[in-house]
Scaffold this motif. Structure first.
Motif, mmCIF file in Angstrom:
data_model
loop_
_atom_site.group_PDB
_atom_site.id
_atom_site.type_symbol
_atom_site.label_atom_id
_atom_site.label_comp_id
_atom_site.label_asym_id
_atom_site.label_seq_id
_atom_site.Cartn_x
_atom_site.Cartn_y
_atom_site.Cartn_z
ATOM 1 N N LEU A 29 -5.135 -6.736 -7.914
ATOM 2 C CA LEU A 29 -4.334 -6.097 -8.954
ATOM 3 C C LEU A 29 -2.913 -6.620 -8.941
ATOM 4 O O LEU A 29 -2.495 -7.282 -7.994
ATOM 5 N N VAL A 30 -2.188 -6.320 -9.995
ATOM 6 C CA VAL A 30 -0.750 -6.566 -10.070
ATOM 7 C C VAL A 30 -0.107 -5.204 -10.305
ATOM 8 O O VAL A 30 -0.573 -4.421 -11.132
ATOM 9 N N GLY A 100 -6.632 -1.057 -0.252
ATOM 10 C CA GLY A 100 -5.690 -1.777 0.600
ATOM 11 C C GLY A 100 -4.736 -2.631 -0.210
ATOM 12 O O GLY A 100 -3.539 -2.717 0.091
ATOM 13 N N ASP A 101 -5.261 -3.271 -1.261
ATOM 14 C CA ASP A 101 -4.403 -4.051 -2.166
ATOM 15 C C ASP A 101 -3.340 -3.162 -2.801
ATOM 16 O O ASP A 101 -2.164 -3.534 -2.876
ATOM 17 N N LEU A 102 -3.754 -1.973 -3.243
ATOM 18 C CA LEU A 102 -2.797 -1.062 -3.881
ATOM 19 C C LEU A 102 -1.762 -0.568 -2.877
ATOM 20 O O LEU A 102 -0.569 -0.534 -3.186
ATOM 21 N N LEU A 106 2.215 -1.312 -3.330
ATOM 22 C CA LEU A 106 3.182 -0.215 -3.383
ATOM 23 C C LEU A 106 4.278 -0.413 -2.344
ATOM 24 O O LEU A 106 5.463 -0.230 -2.629
ATOM 25 N N LYS A 107 3.880 -0.815 -1.151
ATOM 26 C CA LYS A 107 4.853 -1.047 -0.082
ATOM 27 C C LYS A 107 5.804 -2.189 -0.464
ATOM 28 O O LYS A 107 7.015 -2.081 -0.307
ATOM 29 N N GLN A 108 5.248 -3.284 -0.985
ATOM 30 C CA GLN A 108 6.063 -4.439 -1.364
ATOM 31 C C GLN A 108 7.031 -4.087 -2.492
ATOM 32 O O GLN A 108 8.166 -4.565 -2.512
#
Length: 122
Positions: A29-30, A100-102, A106-108
């Motif tokens: 995702l983006v 995990g991607d999300l 979110l952290k980034q």
């Protein structure tokens, strides 16, 4: 069961987040995130025709909505407008990996995710 976070629905809101917000890309995702102090969390979802036909786009958005509900539906995150953009891999990616991607996106992007308190601690 976590509730669904409020939605972004108007085109101008999507454009504002895209123009001024932080961006984080992952294979599944983006994420575009824009801080909006003093406002509740709102989340928008999109999938372009580039990723497939209507069935694939709808599946992609359903999976993104569920991932957002599970991670953000507890109401702890406030003051952000988020846009989740589906990619080609979103529809077929294992759901745990998509979550995990999300989390990583979110952290980034600087969205504070508070970890759930352990239920075994009393």
């Amino acid at each position: 069961m976590p509730a669904r976070p409020p939605r972004l629905k108007q085109r101008r809101d999507f454009q504002r987040v895209a123009g001024k917000g932080a961006r984080a890309a992952r294979p599944g995702l983006v994420l575009q995130a824009l801080p909006v102090p003093g406002h509740p969390l709102r989340v928008g979802f999109t999938a372009t025709k580039k990723i497939g036909n209507a069935v694939v786009r709808n599946r992609t958005k359903r999976r993104l909505r569920e991932a957002a509900r599970l991670l953000l539906g507890d109401g702890r995150v406030q003051g952000f407008d988020l846009v989740l953009i589906g990619r080609e891999a979103t529809a077929e990616r294992p759901f745990g990996t998509l979550m995990g991607d999300l989390r990583g996106a979110l952290k980034q992007a600087g969205v504070p995710l508070s970890e759930r308190v352990s239920e075994t601690a009393s």
